[in-house]
Design a protein around this motif. Structure first.
Motif, PDB file in Angstrom:
ATOM      1  N   GLY A 130       3.239   5.013  -0.942  1.00  0.00           N
ATOM      2  CA  GLY A 130       2.008   4.978  -0.066  1.00  0.00           C
ATOM      3  C   GLY A 130       2.298   4.687   1.275  1.00  0.00           C
ATOM      4  N   GLY A 131       3.247   3.926   1.270  1.00  0.00           N
ATOM      5  CA  GLY A 131       3.641   3.588   2.864  1.00  0.00           C
ATOM      6  C   GLY A 131       4.466   4.844   3.592  1.00  0.00           C
ATOM      7  N   MET A 132       5.160   5.774   2.635  1.00  0.00           N
ATOM      8  CA  MET A 132       5.895   6.616   2.895  1.00  0.00           C
ATOM      9  C   MET A 132       5.210   7.738   3.650  1.00  0.00           C
ATOM     10  SD  MET A 132       7.597   9.328   0.529  1.00  0.00           S
ATOM     11  CE  MET A 132       5.950   9.847   0.056  1.00  0.00           C
ATOM     12  N   PHE A 133       3.913   7.881   3.278  1.00  0.00           N
ATOM     13  CA  PHE A 133       2.989   8.747   3.918  1.00  0.00           C
ATOM     14  C   PHE A 133       2.764   8.832   5.430  1.00  0.00           C
ATOM     15  CE2 PHE A 133       2.033   9.717  -0.421  1.00  0.00           C
ATOM     16  CZ  PHE A 133       1.875  10.960  -0.450  1.00  0.00           C
ATOM     17  N   PHE A 159      -1.547   2.887  -7.106  1.00  0.00           N
ATOM     18  CA  PHE A 159      -1.327   2.201  -5.774  1.00  0.00           C
ATOM     19  C   PHE A 159      -1.009   2.867  -4.623  1.00  0.00           C
ATOM     20  CE2 PHE A 159      -0.708  -0.458  -9.450  1.00  0.00           C
ATOM     21  CZ  PHE A 159      -0.963  -1.938  -9.222  1.00  0.00           C
ATOM     22  N   GLN A 160      -0.539   4.202  -4.797  1.00  0.00           N
ATOM     23  CA  GLN A 160      -0.220   4.935  -3.779  1.00  0.00           C
ATOM     24  C   GLN A 160      -1.382   5.428  -2.678  1.00  0.00           C
ATOM     25  OE1 GLN A 160       2.807   8.410  -4.056  1.00  0.00           O
ATOM     26  NE2 GLN A 160       1.209   9.786  -3.502  1.00  0.00           N
ATOM     27  N   PRO A 161      -2.532   5.829  -3.358  1.00  0.00           N
ATOM     28  CA  PRO A 161      -3.480   6.336  -2.351  1.00  0.00           C
ATOM     29  C   PRO A 161      -4.127   4.945  -1.489  1.00  0.00           C
ATOM     30  CG  PRO A 161      -4.303   6.479  -4.338  1.00  0.00           C
ATOM     31  CD  PRO A 161      -2.890   6.358  -4.466  1.00  0.00           C
ATOM     32  N   THR A 220      -3.855   4.953   2.470  1.00  0.00           N
ATOM     33  CA  THR A 220      -5.009   4.933   3.150  1.00  0.00           C
ATOM     34  C   THR A 220      -5.249   3.753   3.971  1.00  0.00           C
ATOM     35  OG1 THR A 220      -6.063   6.319   1.240  1.00  0.00           O
ATOM     36  CG2 THR A 220      -7.610   5.248   2.846  1.00  0.00           C
ATOM     37  N   LEU A 221      -4.934   2.768   3.317  1.00  0.00           N
ATOM     38  CA  LEU A 221      -4.867   1.362   4.347  1.00  0.00           C
ATOM     39  C   LEU A 221      -4.031   1.635   5.558  1.00  0.00           C
ATOM     40  CD1 LEU A 221      -5.346  -1.363   1.532  1.00  0.00           C
ATOM     41  CD2 LEU A 221      -7.275  -0.805   3.045  1.00  0.00           C
ATOM     42  N   LEU A 222      -2.729   1.871   5.144  1.00  0.00           N
ATOM     43  CA  LEU A 222      -1.781   2.046   6.250  1.00  0.00           C
ATOM     44  C   LEU A 222      -2.216   3.227   7.364  1.00  0.00           C
ATOM     45  CD1 LEU A 222       1.626   1.226   4.333  1.00  0.00           C
ATOM     46  CD2 LEU A 222       0.260  -0.250   5.918  1.00  0.00           C
ATOM     47  N   GLY A 223      -2.710   4.255   6.991  1.00  0.00           N
ATOM     48  CA  GLY A 223      -3.155   5.050   7.683  1.00  0.00           C
ATOM     49  C   GLY A 223      -4.227   4.653   8.460  1.00  0.00           C
ATOM     50  N   TRP A 224      -5.018   3.928   7.922  1.00  0.00           N
ATOM     51  CA  TRP A 224      -6.058   3.285   8.940  1.00  0.00           C
ATOM     52  C   TRP A 224      -5.752   2.263   9.887  1.00  0.00           C
ATOM     53  CZ3 TRP A 224      -8.848  -1.705   7.766  1.00  0.00           C
ATOM     54  CH2 TRP A 224      -9.656  -2.024   8.449  1.00  0.00           C
ATOM     55  N   GLU A 266      -6.415   6.359  11.601  1.00  0.00           N
ATOM     56  CA  GLU A 266      -7.217   7.421  10.984  1.00  0.00           C
ATOM     57  C   GLU A 266      -8.310   6.987  10.258  1.00  0.00           C
ATOM     58  OE1 GLU A 266      -3.099  10.156   9.334  1.00  0.00           O
ATOM     59  OE2 GLU A 266      -4.710   9.025   7.827  1.00  0.00           O
ATOM     60  N   THR A 267      -9.480   7.539  10.409  1.00  0.00           N
ATOM     61  CA  THR A 267     -10.761   7.209  10.111  1.00  0.00           C
ATOM     62  C   THR A 267     -10.732   7.300   8.529  1.00  0.00           C
ATOM     63  OG1 THR A 267     -11.711   9.328  10.632  1.00  0.00           O
ATOM     64  CG2 THR A 267     -11.692   7.744  12.410  1.00  0.00           C
ATOM     65  N   ILE A 268     -11.778   6.586   8.200  1.00  0.00           N
ATOM     66  CA  ILE A 268     -12.103   6.778   6.650  1.00  0.00           C
ATOM     67  C   ILE A 268     -13.715   7.126   6.436  1.00  0.00           C
ATOM     68  CG2 ILE A 268     -12.110   5.557   4.280  1.00  0.00           C
ATOM     69  CD1 ILE A 268      -9.980   3.616   5.477  1.00  0.00           C
ATOM     70  N   SER A 269     -13.917   8.344   5.958  1.00  0.00           N
ATOM     71  CA  SER A 269     -15.129   8.946   5.959  1.00  0.00           C
ATOM     72  C   SER A 269     -15.871   8.548   4.576  1.00  0.00           C
ATOM     73  CB  SER A 269     -15.277  10.496   6.411  1.00  0.00           C
ATOM     74  OG  SER A 269     -14.639  10.975   5.121  1.00  0.00           O
TER      75      SER A 269
END
Length: 292
Positions: free
Chosen positions: A20-23, A252-254, A258-262, A267-270
């Motif tokens: 998940g952090g890898m992305f 656990f990946q998404p 998602t949290l780290l992307g934000w 990155e926004t979360i729609s």
């Protein structure tokens, strides 16, 4: 749940969290080093690390020739095609989309486990597959704009399919090898397959600024943590649990991605993205709650 299944669940959860952090890391470094070259460098670092592990733990090799075809397939399908399309998709879209769409992997694993391993495909599994598919479609609909984004989403779906197939194929390898050996062999196959493509674009490798902390630390994370440690933990977890249950821990990946992307990339979360994610998570919950 017995001790082996508990250990398997822990290893699968840790591996999926690392990925998940890898992305987020891929999204940062892939702007400088293109996907194929990035995967090649990642595997070069991982192979050095994995071979050190093999020496430290005094791994003894006993090769079974009848597993050769499966090992090659695992390397090409999972370590080469899946990872390249995953990083390409993340490059063309964003870290959140990469983490969530590839989290459809568990549902694809259920189908492949039924097809290749004979694991029963019951109503609960069919419902979970349908829910996850609807979640992916919803995410695609939300991001349905721009040629590059569409190509990114297509690449991520291919990544999910091929990783699911690879994970099921790991279950077909004989008990001759431990998870470290399987990881070394499959990673080496992928490294060899990607080398001709990289040699034709060596300028990309030579001009990268490896002393830049952003580049250097990202490569070390991808090679040592995400590949060497993550792949070994995933393959070991697959050996301890059945294929359909193993895929569920991709949950656990998404969440992490998602949290780290934000947090890291801004990155926004729609709402549409959240709804699609909830559908995928709901499919995992249905599989756990109602599985026989």
């Amino acid at each position: 749940m017995n001790s082996k299944k508990m250990l398997g669940a822990l290893l699968l959860s840790l591996a999926a969290s690392i990925w998940g952090g890898m992305f987020v890391v891929v999204k940062v470094v892939v702007e400088t080093i293109p996907p194929i070259e990035l995967v090649w460098l990642r595997y070069l670092i991982a192979l050095v690390c994995l071979m050190l592990f093999a020496v430290i733990f005094h791994i003894k090799w006993r090769f079974n020739q009848r597993d050769l075809g499966i090992i090659i397939l695992i390397g090409i399908i999972g370590n080469a095609i899946s990872i390249v399309t995953q990083e390409t998709g993340t490059w063309l879209s964003n870290a959140q989309t990469g983490a969530v769409i590839t989290s459809a992997t568990p549902t694809f694993m259920i189908i492949f486990a039924w097809w290749l391993l004979g694991e029963k495909l019951d109503a609960v599994k069919i419902i979970s597959v349908t829910m996850a598919t609807l979640g992916v479609i919803w995410i695609v609909g939300v991001h349905f704009s721009g040629t590059h984004v569409l190509l990114g989403i297509f690449s991520l779906i291919i990544a999910a399919l091929t990783w699911a197939l690879m994970s099921v194929l790991v279950k077909k390898v004989s008990g001759t090898y431990n998870s470290l050996q399987i990881t070394i062999m499959s990673t080496f196959v992928a490294f060899v397959c990607l080398t001709p493509f990289v040699l034709s674009h060596m300028d990309v490798i030579t001009r990268a600024h490896y002393l830049d902390p952003k580049i250097g630390l990202s490569l070390l994370y991808l090679g040592i943590v995400s590949t060497a440690l993550g792949f070994v933990m995933w393959n070991k977890g697959l050996q301890l649990m059945n294929a359909a249950s193993s895929g569920l821990f991709f949950l656990f990946q998404p969440v992490v991605g998602t949290l780290l992307g934000w947090l890291v990339l801004g990155e926004t979360i729609s709402w549409g993205f959240v709804f699609g994610t909830m559908m995928i998570i709901g499919s995992v919950w249905v599989s756990i709650r109602f599985a026989k």
